[in-house]
Design a protein around this motif. Structure first.
Motif, PDB file in Angstrom:
ATOM      1  N   UNK A 101     -35.268  24.535  59.903  1.00 33.65           N
ATOM      2  CA  UNK A 101     -36.445  24.962  59.150  1.00 33.65           C
ATOM      3  C   UNK A 101     -35.933  25.772  57.973  1.00 33.65           C
ATOM      4  N   UNK A 102     -36.069  25.200  56.799  1.00 33.54           N
ATOM      5  CA  UNK A 102     -35.617  25.858  55.584  1.00 33.54           C
ATOM      6  C   UNK A 102     -36.786  25.951  54.620  1.00 33.54           C
ATOM      7  N   UNK A 103     -36.856  27.049  53.903  1.00 35.01           N
ATOM      8  CA  UNK A 103     -37.951  27.211  52.958  1.00 35.01           C
ATOM      9  C   UNK A 103     -37.687  26.420  51.684  1.00 35.01           C
ATOM     10  N   UNK A 104     -38.755  26.023  51.047  1.00 33.26           N
ATOM     11  CA  UNK A 104     -38.645  25.328  49.767  1.00 33.26           C
ATOM     12  C   UNK A 104     -37.982  26.234  48.732  1.00 33.26           C
ATOM     13  N   UNK A 162     -31.011  23.721  43.634  1.00 32.89           N
ATOM     14  CA  UNK A 162     -31.329  22.378  43.142  1.00 32.89           C
ATOM     15  C   UNK A 162     -30.212  21.781  42.283  1.00 32.89           C
ATOM     16  N   UNK A 163     -29.260  22.606  41.885  1.00 27.50           N
ATOM     17  CA  UNK A 163     -28.133  22.109  41.101  1.00 27.50           C
ATOM     18  C   UNK A 163     -27.045  21.482  41.982  1.00 27.50           C
ATOM     19  N   UNK A 164     -27.179  21.618  43.294  1.00 26.89           N
ATOM     20  CA  UNK A 164     -26.187  21.085  44.235  1.00 26.89           C
ATOM     21  C   UNK A 164     -26.620  19.727  44.781  1.00 26.89           C
ATOM     22  N   UNK A 165     -25.673  18.922  45.243  1.00 31.62           N
ATOM     23  CA  UNK A 165     -26.041  17.699  45.963  1.00 31.62           C
ATOM     24  C   UNK A 165     -26.856  18.054  47.210  1.00 31.62           C
ATOM     25  N   UNK A 166     -27.655  17.136  47.694  1.00 34.62           N
ATOM     26  CA  UNK A 166     -28.583  17.382  48.806  1.00 34.62           C
ATOM     27  C   UNK A 166     -27.921  18.026  50.013  1.00 34.62           C
ATOM     28  N   UNK A 199     -26.810  22.775  53.414  1.00 39.70           N
ATOM     29  CA  UNK A 199     -25.816  23.617  54.091  1.00 39.70           C
ATOM     30  C   UNK A 199     -25.873  25.053  53.586  1.00 39.70           C
ATOM     31  N   UNK A 200     -25.945  25.224  52.275  1.00 38.23           N
ATOM     32  CA  UNK A 200     -26.004  26.577  51.714  1.00 38.23           C
ATOM     33  C   UNK A 200     -27.277  27.293  52.155  1.00 38.23           C
ATOM     34  N   UNK A 201     -28.392  26.586  52.161  1.00 37.48           N
ATOM     35  CA  UNK A 201     -29.654  27.177  52.606  1.00 37.48           C
ATOM     36  C   UNK A 201     -29.598  27.537  54.083  1.00 37.48           C
ATOM     37  N   UNK A 202     -29.000  26.686  54.888  1.00 35.25           N
ATOM     38  CA  UNK A 202     -28.871  26.974  56.323  1.00 35.25           C
ATOM     39  C   UNK A 202     -27.993  28.205  56.551  1.00 35.25           C
ATOM     40  N   UNK A 203     -26.922  28.332  55.756  1.00 32.64           N
ATOM     41  CA  UNK A 203     -26.065  29.518  55.889  1.00 32.64           C
ATOM     42  C   UNK A 203     -26.842  30.788  55.559  1.00 32.64           C
TER      43      UNK A 203
END
Length: 58
Positions: free
Chosen positions: A11-14, A21-25, A30-34
């Motif tokens: 569950x990650x927030x928008x 958004x500058x990173x590949x999907x 992964x960065x958001x999960x971290x």
């Protein structure tokens, strides 16, 4: 029907994803999960760990 692979729902927030958004999907996920789960993770999540599954779902 069970899934053939082990999956872990994230569950990650928008807002977290939009900030990357500058990173590949897979890297953005992964960065958001971290950020969201960092203290709860036993090992850091990497984009390469998510890449295959992410690409397979797109």
């Amino acid at each position: 029907m069970p899934l053939p692979d082990t999956v872990v729902p994230l569950r990650l927030t928008a807002r977290e994803l939009a900030a990357r958004s500058d990173l590949p999907s897979a890297e953005a996920l992964a960065a958001s999960a971290r950020i969201e789960y960092g203290a709860l993770l036993s090992v850091p999540v990497t984009g390469s760990a998510l890449n295959h599954r992410v690409i397979g779902c797109l």
